[in-house]
Design a protein around this motif. Structure first.
Motif, short mmCIF file in Angstrom:
data_model
loop_
_atom_site.label_atom_id
_atom_site.label_comp_id
_atom_site.label_asym_id
_atom_site.label_seq_id
_atom_site.Cartn_x
_atom_site.Cartn_y
_atom_site.Cartn_z
N PHE A 168 -2.98 -0.46 16.25
CA PHE A 168 -3.46 -1.09 15.03
C PHE A 168 -2.90 -0.41 13.78
O PHE A 168 -2.39 -1.08 12.87
N GLY A 169 -2.99 0.92 13.73
CA GLY A 169 -2.50 1.64 12.57
C GLY A 169 -1.01 1.47 12.33
O GLY A 169 -0.59 1.13 11.22
N PRO A 170 -0.15 1.71 13.33
CA PRO A 170 1.28 1.49 13.11
C PRO A 170 1.63 0.06 12.72
O PRO A 170 2.52 -0.16 11.89
N PHE A 171 0.94 -0.91 13.30
CA PHE A 171 1.20 -2.31 12.92
C PHE A 171 0.88 -2.54 11.45
O PHE A 171 1.66 -3.18 10.72
N LEU A 172 -0.26 -2.03 10.99
CA LEU A 172 -0.62 -2.20 9.58
C LEU A 172 0.34 -1.46 8.67
O LEU A 172 0.69 -1.95 7.60
N ALA A 173 0.77 -0.26 9.07
CA ALA A 173 1.69 0.52 8.23
C ALA A 173 3.02 -0.19 8.06
O ALA A 173 3.63 -0.15 6.98
N ARG A 174 3.49 -0.87 9.11
CA ARG A 174 4.78 -1.56 9.03
C ARG A 174 4.70 -2.89 8.29
O ARG A 174 5.64 -3.26 7.58
N ASN A 175 3.61 -3.61 8.47
CA ASN A 175 3.58 -5.00 8.02
C ASN A 175 2.62 -5.29 6.87
O ASN A 175 2.77 -6.33 6.22
N VAL A 176 1.67 -4.43 6.61
CA VAL A 176 0.66 -4.72 5.59
C VAL A 176 0.60 -3.66 4.51
O VAL A 176 0.63 -3.99 3.31
N ARG A 178 2.67 -1.51 3.28
CA ARG A 178 3.77 -1.38 2.31
C ARG A 178 3.66 -2.42 1.21
O ARG A 178 4.06 -2.19 0.07
N TRP A 179 3.10 -3.59 1.52
CA TRP A 179 2.90 -4.61 0.50
C TRP A 179 1.77 -4.21 -0.44
O TRP A 179 1.82 -4.46 -1.65
N ILE A 180 0.74 -3.59 0.11
CA ILE A 180 -0.36 -3.11 -0.74
C ILE A 180 0.12 -1.99 -1.66
O ILE A 180 -0.22 -1.94 -2.85
N ALA A 181 0.93 -1.07 -1.11
CA ALA A 181 1.41 0.04 -1.90
C ALA A 181 2.34 -0.42 -3.03
O ALA A 181 2.40 0.21 -4.09
#
Length: 354
Positions: A168-176, A178-181
Motif C-alpha cells: 500500500f505505501g509504495p503504491f501511494l508513494a509512486r502514484n499519489v 508525488r501529486w500531493i507534494a
C-alpha cells in the motif's frame, strides 16, 4: 355431607402442602440471591481490573515520575543512554544510565495526530458505507458485504502492517503522494520516500477502524423506526432529506460512541504503526510524509533494550509512557461519554422513548 368433608380436609391439605411450598420458595430465593451475587461480581470485575491495571502502571512508573518530573512532558528526546558503562546519574535518590533522557512530547504528538487523521478519514466512509448497506443495497448483498466487513475487523494488525509497508505505501508513494507534494501546500509537501510515514500510517489506521465504526453504525441505522422514515417520505422528503433529517439525528449519539471506539483502537495500535511509521524517535514530522513514532510503537520497539538497563529506570520510563497512554485513552472515553450524554439530553427529533 360432602361439603363438610371438603371443609375438614382442605385445611389439612393446605397444612400438608405448606412446608413444601415454603421450602420451594426458600430454594428460589437462594437461587435468586446466588444469581444476583454472580451478576454483582461480574459487574464490578471490570472496574477492579481497570483500577488494578492503573495501580500497577502507576507503581511501576513512580520511580520515573520522581526522576523526571515535568521534564518528561517538556523534553523531546527519549534515549536510554549508555547501558554498558559509565557512572550512573542520580536524581532524587533514583539512578539512571549515563546520558539517559526521557521525553514523551513527540510520542504524544505522533499518537494523537495519526489517530485523529485516521478518525477524520474513517468516520465519513464508515457512516456512508453503512447507509449504503442498509438503505440502498438488496438484502442478500447486505448480508454478504456485512460478513466481509466483520471479517475485515478480525484481521490481525501485523497483516495490515506488512500490507502497508510492502504494497500500500509504495503504491501511494509512486502514484499519489508525488501529486500531493506538487501542490506546494504547507505540511503537504516534502519527500515522499518509499511510503513509510505519517500519512500512510494514518490511512492504514483508518482502514483498521472502519469495520468497527461501520458495523456499529449499520446496527444503529437498522434500529431507526420504519414508521418515522415512511412518515417523512409521505410528507414529500427525498431519500437524502430523510437521511439528513431523520436517520442521522436519530443515531448521532451512537455514531459518536462508535467513533470513540474506533479512535481508542487507533490510539493504542502498536505493531502496524511500528512497521509503517518509520519509527523515527525524538523528531516531529514537519510533513505529512515524514516518519514518526507513537507511544505504543516506541514501547514495543525499545523494550528489549530497556530490559538490559541495570538501573531499571528505562523500564520505569516506558511504564510512564504506557501510563500516559492509558490516561489519554481514559480521558478520551470520558470526554466521549460527556458528549454522548449532552447529545442525548438535547433531545432527538424522532424516536424519543423508543
Amino acid at each position: 355431607m360432602t361439603s363438610a368433608v371438603e371443609g375438614l380436609t382442605r385445611p389439612v391439605r393446605a397444612r400438608r402442602l405448606w412446608p413444601w411450598a415454603r421450602q420451594r420458595n426458600a430454594e428460589l430465593t437462594n437461587t435468586d440471591r446466588g444469581v444476583r451475587g454472580v451478576l454483582a461480581v461480574a459487574a464490578v470485575v471490570p472496574t477492579f481490573a481497570l483500577a488494578f491495571l492503573a495501580y500497577q502502571m502507576l507503581k511501576s512508573a513512580y520511580p520515573s515520575i520522581v526522576f523526571n518530573g515535568w521534564r518528561f512532558f517538556t523534553t523531546k528526546t527519549f534515549t536510554l543512554g549508555n547501558l554498558y558503562g559509565g557512572a550512573d546519574q542520580v536524581r532524587h535518590g533514583y539512578h539512571a544510565a549515563q546520558g539517559a533522557r526521557y521525553g514523551v512530547l513527540p510520542l504524544v504528538f505522533g499518537t494523537v495526530v495519526s489517530s485523529l487523521i485516521a478518525l477524520v478519514l474513517a468516520v465519513p466512509i464508515s457512516v456512508g458505507g453503512a447507509l449504503l448497506l442498509v438503505e440502498k443495497l438488496p438484502r442478500r448483498m447486505q448480508e454478504t458485504l456485512g460478513m466481509v466487513l466483520e471479517l475485515l475487523a478480525g484481521i490481525p494488525s501485523v497483516i495490515f502492517g506488512l500490507w502497508g509497508v510492502y504494497t500500500f505505501g509504495p503504491f501511494l508513494a509512486r502514484n499519489v503522494y508525488r501529486w500531493i507534494a506538487d501542490l506546494h501546500i504547507p505540511w503537504l509537501r516534502g519527500r515522499t520516500g518509499a511510503g513509510q510515514g505519517l500519512l500512510t500510517a494514518s490511512l492504514v489506521l483508518a482502514v483498521m477502524i472502519i469495520p468497527i465504526i461501520a458495523s456499529i453504525t449499520r446496527e444503529l441505522i437498522r434500529s431507526v423506526p420504519t414508521g418515522a422514515k415512511e412518515s417523512a417520505v409521505a410528507l414529500g422528503l427525498t431519500h437524502l432529506e430523510v437521511t439528513r433529517i431523520v436517520t442521522i439525528p436519530y443515531i448521532r449519539t451512537g455514531i459518536v460512541a462508535a467513533s470513540l471506539l474506533g479512535w481508542a483502537r487507533a490510539l493504542g495500535e502498536t505493531i502496524a504503526v511500528l512497521i509503517i511509521s518509520g519509527n523515527a524517535l525524538n523528531v516531529y514530522p514537519h510533513s505529512i510524509f515524514d516518519p514518526f513514532s507513537t507511544m505504543a510503537a516506541t514501547i514495543a520497539a525499545i523494550l528489549d533494550g530497556a530490559l538490559t538497563d541495570a538501573t531499571g529506570m528505562a523500564v520505569h520510563a516506558l511504564a510512564e509512557v504506557g501510563l500516559v497512554l492509558l490516561v489519554i485513552t481514559m480521558v478520551t472515553n470520558f470526554a466521549g461519554r460527556m458528549l454522548t450524554q449532552r447529545f442525548g439530553a438535547a433531545g432527538l427529533p424522532v424516536g424519543r422513548g423508543i
